[in-house]
Design an enzyme around this catalytic site. Sequence first.
Site, short mmCIF file in Angstrom:
data_model
loop_
_atom_site.label_atom_id
_atom_site.label_comp_id
_atom_site.label_asym_id
_atom_site.label_seq_id
_atom_site.Cartn_x
_atom_site.Cartn_y
_atom_site.Cartn_z
N GLU A 40 41.07 47.70 29.34
CA GLU A 40 40.69 47.80 30.75
C GLU A 40 39.22 48.23 30.86
OE1 GLU A 40 41.69 46.78 33.44
OE2 GLU A 40 40.72 48.02 34.93
N LYS A 66 38.79 38.82 44.36
CA LYS A 66 39.75 39.91 44.23
C LYS A 66 41.18 39.39 44.19
CE LYS A 66 40.67 44.48 45.05
NZ LYS A 66 40.45 44.84 43.66
C1 G6P Z 1 41.79 39.18 39.97
C2 G6P Z 1 41.08 40.47 40.30
C3 G6P Z 1 41.53 41.56 39.31
C4 G6P Z 1 43.03 41.69 39.31
C5 G6P Z 1 43.73 40.35 39.06
C6 G6P Z 1 45.22 40.44 39.32
O1 G6P Z 1 41.34 38.69 38.76
O2 G6P Z 1 39.68 40.31 40.25
O3 G6P Z 1 40.94 42.79 39.67
O4 G6P Z 1 43.42 42.62 38.34
O5 G6P Z 1 43.21 39.36 39.94
O6 G6P Z 1 45.41 40.70 40.69
P1 G6P Z 1 46.67 41.42 41.29
O7 G6P Z 1 46.39 41.48 42.78
O8 G6P Z 1 47.85 40.55 40.98
O9 G6P Z 1 46.79 42.76 40.68
#
Ligand code: G6P
Length: 616
Positions: free
Chosen positions: A489, A611
């Site tokens: 992470e 996002k």
């Molecule tokens: C995108 C965002 C990440 C996130 C991922 C999963 O790549 O930029 O920050 O961890 O999606 O998104 P979620 O809403 O399913 O946690």
Amino acid sequence: MCGIVGAIAERNITAILLEGLKRLEYRGYDSAGVAVLDEAGRLQRRRRSGKVAELEQALKDEPLAGRLGIAHTRWATHGAPCERNAHPHFSGDGLAVVHNGIIENHEELRTRLKGLGYAFVSDTDTEVIVHLLHHKLKETGDLTTALKAAVPELHGAYGLAVISADQPDRLVATRSGSPLVIGLGIGENFLASDQLALRQVTDRFVYLEEGDIAEIRRDRISLWDNAGQPVQRETVQYHEGAEAADKGEYRHFMLKEIYEQPKVVQRTLEGRIGQEQVLVQAFGPQAADLFAKVKNVQIVACGTSYHAGMVARYWLEALAGIPCQIEVASEFRYRKVVVQPDSLFVTISQSGETADTLAALRNAKARSREEGGYLASLAICNVGTSSLVRESDLCLLTQAGPEIGVASTKAFTTQLVALLLLTLALGKVRGGLEEGVEAELVEELRRLPTRLGEALAMDKTVEKVAELFAEKHHTLFLGRGAQYPVAMEGALKLKEISYIHAEAYPAGELKHGPLALVDADMPVVTVAPNNELVEKLKSNLQEVRARGGELIVFADEEAGIENGEGTHLVNMPHIHDVLAPILYTLPLQLLSYYVAVLKGTDVDQPRNLAKSVTVE
Ligand code: G6P
């Protein structure tokens, strides 16, 4: 992952659309546009490549006013992020569409529509929608009927909003695979991809379900379900203030969200723990019965949420004695999976709208209906109204509040808290926890917000360490045990916002390849709580030092690691080993934040990312 806003009112709605776009910019920010029906009944449009600020300037230079309009912020899938490809797209000068998602049969539709005489002016898949609607409108004479007729011909994922100069009394919309919510006002109504965009104008929302078609008028809304039947959907009222979308005293949302962690972790614990125990009913009324049957856990998630799941695997197996598998959703959804008997299917998602995670859940649900399929599904999610939560049997909501920075921070730590609660709940119901462990960890969880506050107090030290990275191009992150996903992470955060190439390895794997890369130009970051693996980790650090590698070590005061030539030590407050992954995440978040600030990147909206990834 584009953002949609729409409005119909008796006042000028341009400023509302623009504010909505600003609040949705986390969904995509390579171009933005707005279309408004002006007082003379003409559709007027402004579009700009780049961020919403560019569109705002365009609207200052050439203002638009009207009482019906739609707007869009884009994350390009088909066609470069230029003005010509920006939404809204028009057919003729009287019909406008904004779209979030991907139309998979766009080529076939394009050929057909060209045959009908439509000229295409963009490279987007969206343009087929607007021409198809135009064609249907010519046939039916009614915008709502035209949308109903067009939907069966659209394959793929979409959230759509449409306005027509001929029917100024309505805004029509539909969703399939991309979220849409209607905001209810008094004598005015709104539409958006996320309620966050509309919190400035209302606190009452109606969430569209998959396949719903909506006709939104000033004074009423009408909905039809995917079978074409009129349907009512529940109105949800929010009480939390709209100020969450505000940076407050902080320079960036990301920093604000990092600092919110003690508070939101506290909130995530509220109502979930009692005196010395986890409250199993927090997972839902059937949770106790279901958990008693669980013999295995399958976790599926993407990005940062996937890393939270990886930590949970260590916890579930070590503390609760339950076998656990974890996989990224984009792989899991297309793999022929052997379901372990009596498996709980767990998804983790901040948004609850990530396309791959949702698809994986839907596949798992289809398997649950089969003999030997999954026992039940559980969503760990930050958005109570999301598709993921609505479609899962059980849920535990993280209480992180809206997360605006594209790089996830507080969502991750609250997910970890929720997953530790899940571990304890499952272990307790199944009798897998060692004596006293539940009471001990509940007590540690209660103290966690204070510990997180102490970790944040090291902010200035971490900021200083960040200077070591300003000129570097590659970084290695190392961790052992449950700290390995924390290292992953940390590496993800650094690459997302500072664009420095970062990789994470389990420290024991160092000598199987990555050691070849280590030299003075490649800083090695590691997290070292004082646990049974610390001595092994120290040997790995020696291997790095022996090759001239520079070490940045976040270590427990008692871990016996010392500052010295080539070793930059940041002492961490002491914490129970089980909770260490949560605490050690914070300095890594701060590190990537300060490196990005030093490099002058766009911290909250890093290039090429979004996002909420609602497309595959
Ligand atoms: C995108 C965002 C990440 C996130 C991922 C999963 O790549 O930029 O920050 O961890 O999606 O998104 P979620 O809403 O399913 O946690």
